[in-house]
Motif scaffolding. Sequence first.
Motif, PDB file in Angstrom:
ATOM      1  N   MET A   1       0.903  -1.331  -0.210  1.00  0.00           N
ATOM      2  CA  MET A   1      -0.529  -0.137   0.099  1.00  0.00           C
ATOM      3  C   MET A   1       0.800   0.644  -0.243  1.00  0.00           C
ATOM      4  O   MET A   1       1.399   1.176   0.535  1.00  0.00           O
ATOM      5  CB  MET A   1      -1.113  -0.252   1.294  1.00  0.00           C
ATOM      6  N   PHE A   3       1.412   5.458   0.223  1.00  0.00           N
ATOM      7  CA  PHE A   3       1.009   6.671   0.555  1.00  0.00           C
ATOM      8  C   PHE A   3       1.973   8.006  -0.526  1.00  0.00           C
ATOM      9  O   PHE A   3       2.946   7.720  -0.096  1.00  0.00           O
ATOM     10  CB  PHE A   3       0.938   6.760   1.540  1.00  0.00           C
ATOM     11  N   LYS A  23       1.166   6.294  11.622  1.00  0.00           N
ATOM     12  CA  LYS A  23       1.044   5.831  12.223  1.00  0.00           C
ATOM     13  C   LYS A  23      -0.697   4.752  12.578  1.00  0.00           C
ATOM     14  O   LYS A  23      -0.701   3.648  12.535  1.00  0.00           O
ATOM     15  CB  LYS A  23       1.348   6.965  13.730  1.00  0.00           C
ATOM     16  N   LYS A  24      -1.582   6.307  12.075  1.00  0.00           N
ATOM     17  CA  LYS A  24      -3.275   5.131  12.447  1.00  0.00           C
ATOM     18  C   LYS A  24      -3.237   4.138  10.896  1.00  0.00           C
ATOM     19  O   LYS A  24      -3.864   2.667  11.555  1.00  0.00           O
ATOM     20  CB  LYS A  24      -3.962   6.561  11.110  1.00  0.00           C
ATOM     21  N   VAL A  25      -2.530   4.118   9.767  1.00  0.00           N
ATOM     22  CA  VAL A  25      -2.621   2.697   9.249  1.00  0.00           C
ATOM     23  C   VAL A  25      -1.535   1.724  10.356  1.00  0.00           C
ATOM     24  O   VAL A  25      -2.309   0.491   9.944  1.00  0.00           O
ATOM     25  CB  VAL A  25      -1.806   3.323   7.412  1.00  0.00           C
ATOM     26  N   LYS A  27      -1.587   0.892  13.170  1.00  0.00           N
ATOM     27  CA  LYS A  27      -1.969   0.403  14.273  1.00  0.00           C
ATOM     28  C   LYS A  27      -3.163  -0.196  13.877  1.00  0.00           C
ATOM     29  O   LYS A  27      -3.412  -1.491  14.160  1.00  0.00           O
ATOM     30  CB  LYS A  27      -2.192   1.458  14.688  1.00  0.00           C
ATOM     31  N   GLN A  28      -3.657   0.001  12.326  1.00  0.00           N
ATOM     32  CA  GLN A  28      -4.856  -0.753  11.806  1.00  0.00           C
ATOM     33  C   GLN A  28      -4.642  -2.247  11.385  1.00  0.00           C
ATOM     34  O   GLN A  28      -5.194  -3.241  10.952  1.00  0.00           O
ATOM     35  CB  GLN A  28      -5.650  -0.085  11.194  1.00  0.00           C
ATOM     36  N   ILE A  29      -3.099  -2.396  11.421  1.00  0.00           N
ATOM     37  CA  ILE A  29      -1.945  -4.174  10.744  1.00  0.00           C
ATOM     38  C   ILE A  29      -2.212  -4.383  11.783  1.00  0.00           C
ATOM     39  O   ILE A  29      -1.235  -4.575  11.099  1.00  0.00           O
ATOM     40  CB  ILE A  29      -2.015  -3.642   8.458  1.00  0.00           C
ATOM     41  N   ILE A  31       0.595  -3.410  13.583  1.00  0.00           N
ATOM     42  CA  ILE A  31       2.434  -3.668  13.777  1.00  0.00           C
ATOM     43  C   ILE A  31       2.274  -3.576  15.024  1.00  0.00           C
ATOM     44  O   ILE A  31       1.913  -2.845  15.616  1.00  0.00           O
ATOM     45  CB  ILE A  31       2.782  -2.895  12.948  1.00  0.00           C
ATOM     46  N   ILE A  63       4.449   0.401   2.159  1.00  0.00           N
ATOM     47  CA  ILE A  63       3.747  -0.577   3.491  1.00  0.00           C
ATOM     48  C   ILE A  63       3.704  -1.835   2.760  1.00  0.00           C
ATOM     49  O   ILE A  63       2.525  -2.280   2.503  1.00  0.00           O
ATOM     50  CB  ILE A  63       2.500  -0.468   4.056  1.00  0.00           C
ATOM     51  N   THR A  64       4.754  -2.671   2.768  1.00  0.00           N
ATOM     52  CA  THR A  64       4.346  -3.947   2.619  1.00  0.00           C
ATOM     53  C   THR A  64       4.425  -5.242   3.986  1.00  0.00           C
ATOM     54  O   THR A  64       4.918  -4.421   5.057  1.00  0.00           O
ATOM     55  CB  THR A  64       5.815  -4.725   1.659  1.00  0.00           C
ATOM     56  N   PRO A  65       3.591  -6.258   3.824  1.00  0.00           N
ATOM     57  CA  PRO A  65       3.501  -6.971   4.978  1.00  0.00           C
ATOM     58  C   PRO A  65       5.352  -7.652   5.699  1.00  0.00           C
ATOM     59  O   PRO A  65       5.181  -7.682   7.263  1.00  0.00           O
ATOM     60  CB  PRO A  65       3.466  -8.673   4.945  1.00  0.00           C
TER      61      PRO A  65
ATOM     62  N   ARG B 359      -8.707  -4.246  13.872  1.00  0.00           N
ATOM     63  CA  ARG B 359      -9.880  -3.608  13.076  1.00  0.00           C
ATOM     64  C   ARG B 359     -10.487  -4.699  11.682  1.00  0.00           C
ATOM     65  O   ARG B 359     -11.533  -4.690  11.332  1.00  0.00           O
ATOM     66  CB  ARG B 359      -9.826  -2.249  12.165  1.00  0.00           C
ATOM     67  N   THR B 364      -0.950  -9.570  10.063  1.00  0.00           N
ATOM     68  CA  THR B 364      -0.985  -8.489   9.365  1.00  0.00           C
ATOM     69  C   THR B 364      -1.071  -8.204   7.278  1.00  0.00           C
ATOM     70  O   THR B 364      -1.722  -7.419   7.329  1.00  0.00           O
ATOM     71  CB  THR B 364       0.559  -7.607   9.352  1.00  0.00           C
ATOM     72  N   ALA B 367      -4.070  -7.895   6.945  1.00  0.00           N
ATOM     73  CA  ALA B 367      -5.296  -6.814   7.324  1.00  0.00           C
ATOM     74  C   ALA B 367      -4.796  -6.162   6.930  1.00  0.00           C
ATOM     75  O   ALA B 367      -5.689  -4.847   5.616  1.00  0.00           O
ATOM     76  CB  ALA B 367      -4.334  -6.242   8.992  1.00  0.00           C
ATOM     77  N   LEU B 368      -3.222  -6.119   5.515  1.00  0.00           N
ATOM     78  CA  LEU B 368      -2.839  -4.737   4.708  1.00  0.00           C
ATOM     79  C   LEU B 368      -3.577  -4.775   3.715  1.00  0.00           C
ATOM     80  O   LEU B 368      -4.405  -4.394   3.147  1.00  0.00           O
ATOM     81  CB  LEU B 368      -1.242  -5.222   4.584  1.00  0.00           C
ATOM     82  N   MET B 371      -7.411  -3.434   3.966  1.00  0.00           N
ATOM     83  CA  MET B 371      -7.122  -2.276   4.033  1.00  0.00           C
ATOM     84  C   MET B 371      -7.376  -1.959   3.036  1.00  0.00           C
ATOM     85  O   MET B 371      -7.617  -0.354   2.894  1.00  0.00           O
ATOM     86  CB  MET B 371      -5.836  -1.859   5.203  1.00  0.00           C
ATOM     87  N   GLU B 372      -6.377  -2.267   1.913  1.00  0.00           N
ATOM     88  CA  GLU B 372      -6.298  -1.323   0.928  1.00  0.00           C
ATOM     89  C   GLU B 372      -7.886  -1.602   0.392  1.00  0.00           C
ATOM     90  O   GLU B 372      -7.834  -0.881  -0.505  1.00  0.00           O
ATOM     91  CB  GLU B 372      -5.302  -2.118   0.195  1.00  0.00           C
TER      92      GLU B 372
END
Lengths: 140, 445
Positions: A1, A3, A23-25, A27-29, A31, A63-65, B359, B364, B367-368, B371-372
Amino acid sequence: MEFKFHVEGGDFTSAGTASSQIKKVLKQINIDPIIIKRVVVALYEAEVNIVAHAHHGDIKVKITPQQVYIRLDDEGPGIENVEKAMQKGFSTASSKVREMGFGAGMGLPNIKENADIFTVRSEVGKGTTLEITISTVNNG
Amino acid sequence: MEQKTIYHALNIMPELCNGCSHCMKVCPTQAIRVRNGKALMHPDWCIDCGECIRVCPTHAIKIAADDFQRIFDYEYRLLVLPSVFFGQFSNYISLEMINSILKEMGFTAVHVPEESVDFLLETMNHYIEENQRPVISSFCPAVIRLIQVRFPSLVNNVMRLKQPMELTAHHLRKVYSEKHKADMAKIGIFYVTPCAAKIASVKSPVGDYISPIDGVINMDYLYNRVQKESVKKLAENVADLPQERIQLSGKAIKYTLTGGEKDNMWQTGLAVDGLQNVIDILERLENGEIEGVDYLELRTCDESCAGGILTPNNRFFAAERLRRMAKKLPEECWMPKKYTDYLASIVNVGQIEPRSIVRFHPETKEALKMMEKAQEIKESLIGIDCGACGSPSCEALAEDVVCGKATIEACLFQRIKSGKAGSLSMEQAVGIMEEIWGADKFVDK
Ligand SMILES: Nc1ncnc2c1ncn2[C@@H]1O[C@H](COP(=O)(O)OP(=O)(O)O)[C@@H](O)[C@H]1O
Ligand code: SF4
Ligand code: SF4
Ligand SMILES: [Mg+2]
């Protein structure tokens, strides 16, 4: 992903926009918070450097895993002596910038400390490119 | 260890809820959705801040309390009453009167939790010198929970010390078991709460300890009872009130008001009240933007506990009254060393664990991907965050869609688009609306 962000020199009120968003992103995945903190600190310092020292710049975050890769390209005065700039406490910040609470000379050293891979390329009179890579897998 | 069942004192009453979605819009963790015309709360995400209660126009969100009669299960009924309570009354109602009314109601003794603040403030000052700074106060339970859920990287900054209500409860238990030779099982300690968060901290404490408090009484309930009695007493002109005093000091009264901790710190501190202000500071702290601060006193409510959701009167009047009261009292009121030594032995709490919100997906990689997808959906939405879909924002709807908790047609604009393209019938559109807002909203009244 991926940005993208644009940063204007001198715009201290917007410094931190990119790091907050990333940071927000992260947290949502899910990390690891320790890794998130490292990414945020490194990115924030790099953002501030464009604001404090350059004319304007562009930030790309991928951002990748496995990792977070950040590239910052700015147009500005460049860094004359990168080795010196990397030393703790070295700063050419103006007194005005210092009054605003920036310019302690800890930015680049902090980025280095928090990054797994960190490269600085700079051309005096043209601009600076930073590349920061942080692995998202916590291995100590 | 992940806590599985998290206690919340908050209950949304379906018979009172009209699904207006006000609560959904203010929740700082996006824990609320509207489905079938009713607000639903996700218990893992709720931090007990009480913001939803403040905005509910039908008073459909209630704070559960223990049955008052439970105090009579005990022989020694000790009331731990926060000093903000005294700020709720007019000057005509003296502390002595309040005290005697509470005794008549059945309490053996009345103590303010802040009796232990002299000891605690000194302990905090030493703690700050020895720990990762800035140290974040552990006073407001909603702040601790906010950090666990939204700022997991800051959990180690939270001060691992018990707060006045727990310390005073321990102290009282000790005093009553020793001085009065009371059987431990016969001592009941009841705390009067100004908010939902303190109830949660009694029922599900964070930091691996067991609360020393046996029951919780809501402050608005107690206020009503005391107010009623005092009006009676004033009318009857009762002259011979027992002149028994409640032990109070200036620091004790000010402790729960904004600045009550910070003003007593040797190091540099910052006092912040109000949920949005607290979130802003935590964001900045997490970004590494805050330097030169050793202590952060953070309280969820504007004007701190004087603004607690269960305090009946105006927060500014209450805070002002309390500050005036504090001026007339001695600054400090230490308990005997024997007891502070005892408190020192039990003041610490254990590790505070993050309570991360999943969420999308715990993995991860997955989730990624999700999220995408959510990002894509979000970009296709109109972006006005109207909430008509039953989710708090367009972004939240996109997340809910990816997680299978909503369909994209939940969006009003999407439906009109599909209708215009002929791919969605009026009936289908109404069906979707009914699922979110309840069928009763689509019949003529
Ligand atoms: N993007 C940049 N463009 C030009 N000069 C820079 C840039 N980033 C850093 N520098 C130079 O390197 C020095 C050290 O940077 P840093 O460690 O961040 O400290 P500070 O920003 O506090 O001065 C700066 O004072 C500045 O001279
Ligand atoms: S108490 Fe706070 S966190 Fe819990 S549902 Fe209400 S607004 Fe959300
Ligand atoms: S500020 Fe006080 S009243 Fe408000 S949530 Fe925190 S502890 Fe409760
Ligand atoms: Mg810098």
